[in-house]
Motif scaffolding. Sequence first.
Motif, short mmCIF file in Angstrom:
data_model
loop_
_atom_site.label_atom_id
_atom_site.label_comp_id
_atom_site.label_asym_id
_atom_site.label_seq_id
_atom_site.Cartn_x
_atom_site.Cartn_y
_atom_site.Cartn_z
N ALA A 188 -4.29 -9.45 17.25
CA ALA A 188 -3.93 -10.85 17.47
C ALA A 188 -3.50 -11.58 16.21
CB ALA A 188 -5.11 -11.60 18.09
N ASN A 189 -3.80 -11.03 15.04
CA ASN A 189 -3.36 -11.65 13.78
C ASN A 189 -3.37 -10.61 12.67
OD1 ASN A 189 -6.07 -11.78 12.38
ND2 ASN A 189 -6.52 -13.05 14.18
N VAL A 190 -2.79 -10.98 11.54
CA VAL A 190 -2.62 -10.03 10.45
C VAL A 190 -3.96 -9.60 9.85
CG1 VAL A 190 -2.35 -11.79 8.64
CG2 VAL A 190 -1.23 -9.55 8.39
N ARG A 191 -4.95 -10.49 9.82
CA ARG A 191 -6.24 -10.13 9.26
C ARG A 191 -6.95 -9.07 10.12
NH1 ARG A 191 -8.20 -12.71 4.70
NH2 ARG A 191 -6.34 -13.21 3.49
N LYS A 196 -8.75 -3.31 10.54
CA LYS A 196 -8.74 -1.96 11.13
C LYS A 196 -8.56 -0.89 10.05
CE LYS A 196 -8.82 -2.60 15.73
NZ LYS A 196 -9.68 -1.89 16.70
N VAL A 197 -7.70 -1.18 9.08
CA VAL A 197 -7.46 -0.23 7.99
C VAL A 197 -8.67 -0.18 7.07
CG1 VAL A 197 -5.98 0.38 6.04
CG2 VAL A 197 -4.97 -0.60 8.11
N LEU A 199 -11.76 -0.69 7.77
CA LEU A 199 -12.88 -0.02 8.42
C LEU A 199 -12.62 1.46 8.71
CD1 LEU A 199 -13.83 -2.85 10.95
CD2 LEU A 199 -15.06 -2.22 8.87
N GLY A 200 -11.42 1.92 8.42
CA GLY A 200 -11.10 3.32 8.68
C GLY A 200 -10.74 3.60 10.13
N GLU A 201 -10.53 2.55 10.92
CA GLU A 201 -10.16 2.73 12.32
C GLU A 201 -8.66 3.00 12.47
OE1 GLU A 201 -11.59 -0.56 14.57
OE2 GLU A 201 -13.65 -0.37 13.83
N ALA A 202 -7.93 2.81 11.39
CA ALA A 202 -6.51 3.12 11.35
C ALA A 202 -6.17 3.65 9.97
CB ALA A 202 -5.67 1.87 11.66
N ASP A 203 -5.13 4.49 9.91
CA ASP A 203 -4.70 5.04 8.62
C ASP A 203 -3.78 4.09 7.87
OD1 ASP A 203 -6.03 7.51 9.14
OD2 ASP A 203 -4.35 8.11 10.43
N ALA A 204 -3.05 3.29 8.63
CA ALA A 204 -2.08 2.39 8.01
C ALA A 204 -1.76 1.23 8.94
CB ALA A 204 -0.80 3.16 7.66
N GLY A 205 -1.27 0.16 8.37
CA GLY A 205 -0.86 -1.00 9.16
C GLY A 205 0.09 -1.86 8.35
N ILE A 206 0.98 -2.55 9.02
CA ILE A 206 1.93 -3.43 8.32
C ILE A 206 1.34 -4.82 8.25
CG2 ILE A 206 4.22 -4.46 8.36
CD1 ILE A 206 5.32 -1.92 9.54
#
Length: 272
Positions: A188-191, A196-197, A199-206
């Motif tokens: 829902a927002n950039v934060r 997610k990144v 916390l290790g729930e994602a490898d990458a994000g823009i």
Amino acid sequence: MSRGGRRESRVRRGRREAAGVTAGRRAVLATTACLLVLPLTACGGGDEGGGRTEVTVLAASSLTDAFTRAGKVYEREHRDTKVRFSFAGSQELAAQVRQGAPADALVTADTATMDGLREETREPAVIARNRLVIAVRQGNPERVEKLRDLGKGSLKVVLAASDVPVGRYAKQVLEEHGVRVRPVSREANVRAVLSKVELGEADAGIVYRTDVAAASDAVDAVRVPDGRGVVATYPAAVLSSSGEAKAAERFVNWLGTPKAQKVLRDAGFQRP
């Protein structure tokens, strides 16, 4: 002790007891008076914040750290004003404005959202710009080196929702460079993307460059190539419904001053 001396002692003792009762009554009266006026001012604590004008500013999530610092600087310069911030995705802020949320000013992370609120705002002014980066966990364990790497099926990528400014910017730059990404989630927002990144729930994000700068102890940034129209623009405007329009206008105008711009640049934002 003589009979007269005992009489005099009793008189003195009676006077002391009477004085004690009077002092006690005064203390009770003072406490009672304090309780009666407590909703208006704190007893014995001075007039903290009394008489100050409160300005409520709805601001994009990516401004959280910079505006928190800017607000403190502004309040030191304007002792008669208290600035309160409400941070959320720009699309959420727009919905709040349309629903009549009590606020005085709005700062979004794109001009499109602000343009959609022309009837609810006064003339906006751009106060900062920002750039996209790829946020990866500290040390970049998945070896993400370029935008095209986000298309790898083995990589867990998180993006903002398409109605969020950073989500639109990301979609635009990915399409422009022919990169197809299947995100594991849309936030829902950039934060939320950054979290997610972290916390290790994602490898990458823009996200924005300023977001990584604020979390540099947990994430690293990989450069996103410049693209057409993918520089984030932050317009600020006074809301037409503001009950403190003059105070809100002073704050919005202040955001363009050298002192405010220094706070924004120190956070990683670019000049308007």
